[in-house]
Scaffold this active site. Structure first.
Site, PDB file in Angstrom:
ATOM      1  N   CYS A  14       7.512  49.718   6.083  1.00  0.00           N
ATOM      2  CA  CYS A  14       7.881  50.272   4.781  1.00  0.00           C
ATOM      3  C   CYS A  14       8.267  51.714   5.040  1.00  0.00           C
ATOM      4  O   CYS A  14       7.670  52.374   5.880  1.00  0.00           O
ATOM      5  CB  CYS A  14       6.667  50.189   3.853  1.00  0.00           C
ATOM      6  SG  CYS A  14       6.904  51.049   2.302  1.00  0.00           S
TER       7      CYS A  14
ATOM      8  N   ASP B  84      11.407  50.310  -3.132  1.00  0.00           N
ATOM      9  CA  ASP B  84      10.375  50.628  -4.126  1.00  0.00           C
ATOM     10  C   ASP B  84      10.827  50.211  -5.518  1.00  0.00           C
ATOM     11  O   ASP B  84      10.053  50.317  -6.473  1.00  0.00           O
ATOM     12  CB  ASP B  84      10.077  52.133  -4.126  1.00  0.00           C
ATOM     13  CG  ASP B  84       9.047  52.487  -3.068  1.00  0.00           C
ATOM     14  OD1 ASP B  84       8.459  51.564  -2.479  1.00  0.00           O
ATOM     15  OD2 ASP B  84       8.836  53.690  -2.822  1.00  0.00           O
TER      16      ASP B  84
ATOM     17  N   ASP C 169      -3.298  49.198  -0.844  1.00  0.00           N
ATOM     18  CA  ASP C 169      -2.260  50.200  -0.546  1.00  0.00           C
ATOM     19  C   ASP C 169      -2.883  51.586  -0.411  1.00  0.00           C
ATOM     20  O   ASP C 169      -4.097  51.733  -0.189  1.00  0.00           O
ATOM     21  CB  ASP C 169      -1.157  50.133  -1.619  1.00  0.00           C
ATOM     22  CG  ASP C 169       0.219  50.505  -1.096  1.00  0.00           C
ATOM     23  OD1 ASP C 169       0.462  51.710  -0.889  1.00  0.00           O
ATOM     24  OD2 ASP C 169       1.054  49.600  -0.874  1.00  0.00           O
TER      25      ASP C 169
ATOM     26  N   TRP D 121      17.042  56.061  -2.292  1.00  0.00           N
ATOM     27  CA  TRP D 121      15.726  55.520  -2.631  1.00  0.00           C
ATOM     28  C   TRP D 121      15.840  54.706  -3.922  1.00  0.00           C
ATOM     29  O   TRP D 121      16.475  55.153  -4.872  1.00  0.00           O
ATOM     30  CB  TRP D 121      14.729  56.675  -2.803  1.00  0.00           C
ATOM     31  CG  TRP D 121      13.383  56.219  -3.250  1.00  0.00           C
ATOM     32  CD1 TRP D 121      12.464  55.550  -2.518  1.00  0.00           C
ATOM     33  CD2 TRP D 121      12.812  56.411  -4.551  1.00  0.00           C
ATOM     34  NE1 TRP D 121      11.352  55.305  -3.280  1.00  0.00           N
ATOM     35  CE2 TRP D 121      11.531  55.824  -4.532  1.00  0.00           C
ATOM     36  CE3 TRP D 121      13.256  57.024  -5.730  1.00  0.00           C
ATOM     37  CZ2 TRP D 121      10.688  55.818  -5.649  1.00  0.00           C
ATOM     38  CZ3 TRP D 121      12.422  57.023  -6.840  1.00  0.00           C
ATOM     39  CH2 TRP D 121      11.147  56.426  -6.789  1.00  0.00           C
TER      40      TRP D 121
ATOM     41  N   LYS E 200       0.365  47.424   6.295  1.00  0.00           N
ATOM     42  CA  LYS E 200       1.598  47.955   5.719  1.00  0.00           C
ATOM     43  C   LYS E 200       1.777  49.350   6.300  1.00  0.00           C
ATOM     44  O   LYS E 200       1.004  50.256   6.008  1.00  0.00           O
ATOM     45  CB  LYS E 200       1.479  48.016   4.194  1.00  0.00           C
ATOM     46  CG  LYS E 200       2.682  48.646   3.497  1.00  0.00           C
ATOM     47  CD  LYS E 200       2.574  48.538   1.985  1.00  0.00           C
ATOM     48  CE  LYS E 200       3.723  49.271   1.299  1.00  0.00           C
ATOM     49  NZ  LYS E 200       3.675  49.142  -0.157  1.00  0.00           N
ATOM     50  N   TRP E 201       2.778  49.507   7.150  1.00  0.00           N
ATOM     51  CA  TRP E 201       3.026  50.771   7.878  1.00  0.00           C
ATOM     52  C   TRP E 201       4.115  51.521   7.115  1.00  0.00           C
ATOM     53  O   TRP E 201       5.273  51.131   7.146  1.00  0.00           O
ATOM     54  CB  TRP E 201       3.456  50.453   9.303  1.00  0.00           C
ATOM     55  CG  TRP E 201       3.765  51.613  10.193  1.00  0.00           C
ATOM     56  CD1 TRP E 201       4.628  52.645   9.960  1.00  0.00           C
ATOM     57  CD2 TRP E 201       3.224  51.856  11.492  1.00  0.00           C
ATOM     58  NE1 TRP E 201       4.656  53.508  11.007  1.00  0.00           N
ATOM     59  CE2 TRP E 201       3.802  53.050  11.979  1.00  0.00           C
ATOM     60  CE3 TRP E 201       2.306  51.185  12.312  1.00  0.00           C
ATOM     61  CZ2 TRP E 201       3.500  53.572  13.234  1.00  0.00           C
ATOM     62  CZ3 TRP E 201       2.010  51.708  13.568  1.00  0.00           C
ATOM     63  CH2 TRP E 201       2.598  52.890  14.022  1.00  0.00           C
ATOM     64  N   ASP E 202       3.719  52.602   6.472  1.00  0.00           N
ATOM     65  CA  ASP E 202       4.638  53.354   5.617  1.00  0.00           C
ATOM     66  C   ASP E 202       5.129  54.616   6.329  1.00  0.00           C
ATOM     67  O   ASP E 202       4.532  55.061   7.319  1.00  0.00           O
ATOM     68  CB  ASP E 202       3.887  53.722   4.321  1.00  0.00           C
ATOM     69  CG  ASP E 202       4.806  53.885   3.116  1.00  0.00           C
ATOM     70  OD1 ASP E 202       6.030  54.010   3.307  1.00  0.00           O
ATOM     71  OD2 ASP E 202       4.287  53.894   1.994  1.00  0.00           O
TER      72      ASP E 202
ATOM     73  N   ASP F  98      48.121  38.253  33.257  1.00  0.00           N
ATOM     74  CA  ASP F  98      49.540  38.630  33.352  1.00  0.00           C
ATOM     75  C   ASP F  98      50.042  39.301  32.086  1.00  0.00           C
ATOM     76  O   ASP F  98      51.224  39.575  31.956  1.00  0.00           O
ATOM     77  CB  ASP F  98      50.394  37.379  33.604  1.00  0.00           C
ATOM     78  CG  ASP F  98      49.901  36.640  34.820  1.00  0.00           C
ATOM     79  OD1 ASP F  98      49.551  37.332  35.787  1.00  0.00           O
ATOM     80  OD2 ASP F  98      49.828  35.398  34.779  1.00  0.00           O
TER      81      ASP F  98
HETATM   82  C1  DGJ Z   1       5.849  54.270  -0.646  1.00  0.00           C
HETATM   83  C2  DGJ Z   1       5.907  52.785  -0.563  1.00  0.00           C
HETATM   84  O1  DGJ Z   1       7.224  52.342  -0.552  1.00  0.00           O
HETATM   85  C3  DGJ Z   1       5.116  52.190  -1.717  1.00  0.00           C
HETATM   86  O2  DGJ Z   1       5.221  50.796  -1.691  1.00  0.00           O
HETATM   87  C4  DGJ Z   1       3.686  52.633  -1.588  1.00  0.00           C
HETATM   88  O3  DGJ Z   1       3.106  52.079  -0.450  1.00  0.00           O
HETATM   89  C5  DGJ Z   1       3.611  54.146  -1.553  1.00  0.00           C
HETATM   90  N1  DGJ Z   1       4.484  54.708  -0.560  1.00  0.00           N
HETATM   91  C6  DGJ Z   1       2.198  54.596  -1.290  1.00  0.00           C
HETATM   92  O4  DGJ Z   1       2.115  55.942  -1.131  1.00  0.00           O
END
Ligand code: DGJ
Length: 742
Positions: free
Chosen positions: A528, A550, A364, A197, A478-480, A71
């Protein structure tokens, strides 16, 4: 989630033209016209108006009886727009920022959504109720399902929409936000995140004035370096940690996003949140359904702290991949070795990591390439063969070596990218994101692969799969992803579908993740993206954690992790001890300060351990032991921020409390000289049980003047008086474990 359909409240309002929805006329009862979605403490209330529009009334404190909203008299003159809708479409009488904007197949620019029906499903043993509200345009065959999911215990709601084109020809979607949320308060204080960054997730507050403020990304891939698809909105007063009504929002989408805050001429804040419409007109074919990502909302009655705790609880239970699994402590090779390593460098690092009690070693960048070995970042990216000169016995040897030393093994990949100087770029120039006839800009000497193309999706999946096949001892990837989109264009998408690129890229990435998770459900995968370029809840559906930044300088991390932790739980926040002077900031902080900082997230180290002195190694060893004692509290406990680094006093303090309140861990940092003012640095504690007695143990003690070890103190005292380690000098810090005393 186990599911059960609990109700089907179908309300047919009046005859509709769309035969495929098979609707009939029916009278609507008052009960059916109120949709009061609830969690433990909150309500989200909508009503179906007499004109069949779905109106939005309330998001906030729980209201049991919402029928008076039926209402409620409109406070808007109809010729100045309508009252807030539940999902605002462009057209008809609306002139505000709309969540949905469509050009229909006959050129009609208007969409006026009306309610058709809603149904509910109970999931997760009753803790979750998913409500699907079906709407359609008043005239055109266009169906919109608004899906609102309520998470009872966590006090979280998520919203998304499914848009189905039931017209004979394609329609064009211009805006396709996941949610529209109208909010009413006297003032709106928006806290959002900004950065770059090495400076991710800095927080700033702005008082929203009339007009539009947006947070967004238009870069693709590295979408969260500059801003983050999340916010903390304080109503009526500036954000307070412990008091006040505060809305938290976060979008689960790994592509371009946009969240708009429009304070309109009625002083209502209209929030539209979702995929960024920027250069992304979407041509929806006849019969096709467009799915938006989920927008997550919570509402706290006790300040920013409540927002964080709700989101963390929800994320750990429902969003973050494998949130229950213990995250191993690790040594990452990057800042310790960069591209300069051979087999001996790595096995020595593994030996040292094992000696100081770490649980995993991560190799790495720099281990791959054939014709163009990846000995720097200028070549070899895309060619995923082991460099035999560097690692003659391959990855399996290293992974087995790590296992013999009692360590798990992880490895770095960047499968979405390619160096121009690579065999991949030579063999598949058509896989690169580019527009024919225009230069292809490089970032960090690399190009981006076009994940809209299923062949590229196969390749990216294949990179992951092949790397995993290098050794059955790999348990972490670690997949960047070290660039964003520029000179956008796809050789795969037709000329008239280029605007689908931004969305299809992210969907392509998700397709790859789905395949990976089918085959590798247990592997720990870090997201990453040049540090914190992918810190959002979409990626966390597939990844257990993110690389936060980083920037490993402990002082910078105070701000970066404070911001990140506002929205995301500590278990996803990769946080490493590195050397001094810090490689990015050149700042020098004591080892204890660096450990105390890194231990407030998912702990790791990123340095060459052989450069540590014996004394430093001993300290590291005992601190890592300590971390294992407190890890479950940091990962799964309730976060209470005690002092904000933004208060300007050069102090920061936070604590985590176990769910049963039997244990807690307190982190206290000083990053400006305090002189004689330290007596005022009361660290009053939160979340404890006042009736319990706690034994206080100071951890990571590096000198004799420690501050109250092994005392038993009541929760009541700790809440009202607190601890005061009297931090005085630059980069002093203290870490306390509290355990219920028997
Ligand atoms: C950018 C990443 O943030 C770092 O930790 C490292 O893995 C470098 N790339 C490697 O090229």
């Amino acid at each position: 989630m186990n599911e059960r359909k609990i109700s089907l409240a179908v309300v047919f309002l009046f005859p509709l033209l769309i035969s495929s929805l098979a609707m009939k006329a029916k009278t609507v009862s008052n009960e059916d016209r109120v949709i009061n979605l609830q969690t433990k403490d909150l309500s989200m209330i909508m009503t179906v108006g007499k004109d069949s529009t779905l109106y939005f009334h309330h998001f906030g404190r729980k209201i049991e009886d919402a029928t008076p909203y039926l209402d409620k008299i409109s406070y808007r003159r109809l010729d100045y727009g309508t009252d807030p809708h539940a999902y605002l479409a462009a057209g008809g009488r609306n002139y505000r920022n709309s969540a949905l904007r469509v050009t229909h197949s006959d050129g009609d620019l208007n969409t006026e959504l009306i309610y058709v029906q809603h149904e509910q499903q109970e999931l997760s043993g009753g803790n979750v109720v998913m409500t699907t509200i079906t709407m359609q345009d008043r005239k055109q065959p266009l169906k919109v399902e608004l899906v609102v999911t309520a998470y009872r215990e966590e006090n979280v709601f998520t919203q998304k929409v499914n848009i189905t084109n039931l017209q004979k020809k394609e329609v064009v979607l211009h805006n396709f936000y996941s949610s529209y949320l109208p909010v009413r308060a006297k003032k709106y204080y928006l806290n959002s995140f900004y950065g770059a960054w090495t400076q991710e997730m800095f927080m700033e507050e702005s008082l929203l004035n009339h007009g539009v403020k947006s947070i967004e990304n238009q870069m693709g891939v590295r979408t969260t370096h500059t801003e983050n698809p999340s916010f903390v909105l304080s109503l009526d007063m500036p954000l307070n940690e412990h008091a006040g009504d505060v809305i938290g929002g976060a979008l689960a989408w790994s592509g371009n996003y946009k969240i708009n805050f429009q304070v309109d001429d009625f002083d209502i804040l209209n929030i539209t949140a979702g995929m960024n419409p920027y250069a992304s007109e979407y041509f929806l074919d006849s019969g096709e359904t467009f799915h938006t990502p989920e927008m997550i909302y919570t509402y706290s009655l006790n300040g920013a702290g409540g927002v964080s705790r709700n989101l963390h609880d929800w994320a750990r239970r429902y969003q973050v991949y494998d949130a229950d699994a213990t995250r191993p402590t690790l040594l990452n090779s990057w800042e310790g070795a960069y591209f300069r390593f051979d087999e001996k460098t790595i096995t020595d690092m593994i030996d040292d990591a094992a000696d100081i009690g770490l649980e995993m070693f991560v190799l790495d960048d720099g281990w791959f390439g054939s014709k163009y070995p990846r000995n720097n970042d200028k070549q070899g990216l895309g060619d995923w063969q082991v460099i035999k000169d560097k690692l003659p016995r391959g990855i399996d040897y290293l992974a087995n070596y790590a296992e013999e030393k009692g360590l798990q093994f992880g490895i770095w990949i960047e499968p979405e990218m390619v160096n121009p100087k690579s065999e991949l770029a030579e063999n598949h120039p058509d896989w690169v994101v580019k527009t024919e006839g225009r230069p292809i800009p490089t970032i960090r000497d690399q190009w981006l692969l076009d994940l809209t193309n299923p062949e590229v999706q196969d390749f990216v999946f294949g990179v992951f799969d092949d790397v995993m096949k290098q050794s059955d001892k790999i348990s972490y990837i670690k997949w960047d992803a070290n660039r964003h989109v520029e000179s956008v264009g796809s050789a795969f998408l037709p000329a008239d579908r280029q605007s689908h690129f931004w969305i299809k890229y992210t969907q392509g990435l998700y397709n790859v993740y789905e395949r990976i998770r089918m085959k590798y459900p247990d592997v720990l995968i870090q997201a990453c993206s040049s540090g914190g370029g992918r810190v959002e809840y979409g990626i966390l559906k597939y990844h257990q954690e993110v690389w936060t930044s980083d920037n490993t300088d402990a002082r910078s991390r105070i701000f970066i992790q404070y911001g990140t932790n506002m929205i995301y739980p500590a278990l996803v926040i990769g946080s490493h001890v590195s050397v001094v002077p810090n490689h990015q900031s050149k700042n020098i902080t004591p080892l204890k300060f660096r450990f105390d900082m890194a231990m407030s997230g998912r702990f790791g180290m990123e340095l060459q351990p052989k450069n540590l002195s014996e004394e430093e190694k001993l300290f590291a060893k005992s601190a890592i032991e300590n971390y294992k004692r407190i890890r479950d509290i940091v990962m799964q406990g309730d976060l209470y921020r005690i002092i904000s680094p933004y208060e300007g006093k050069g102090l920061y303090a936070l604590m985590y409390v176990s769910k049963d309140k039997k244990r807690a861990v307190v982190f206290d940092y000083c990053f400006e000289y305090q002189g004689r003012t330290h007596n005022s640095q009361s660290v009053k504690l939160f979340g404890l049980d006042p009736a319990k007695e706690y034994k206080v143990t100071e951890l990571n003690v590096d000198k004799s003047n420690y501050w109250g070890n092994n005392k038993v103190v009541s929760g009541e005292y700790l809440i009202n008086e607190g601890l005061n380690p009297k931090l005085e000098k630059m980069y002093e810090s203290a870490l306390f474990l509290l355990e219920e005393a028997n």
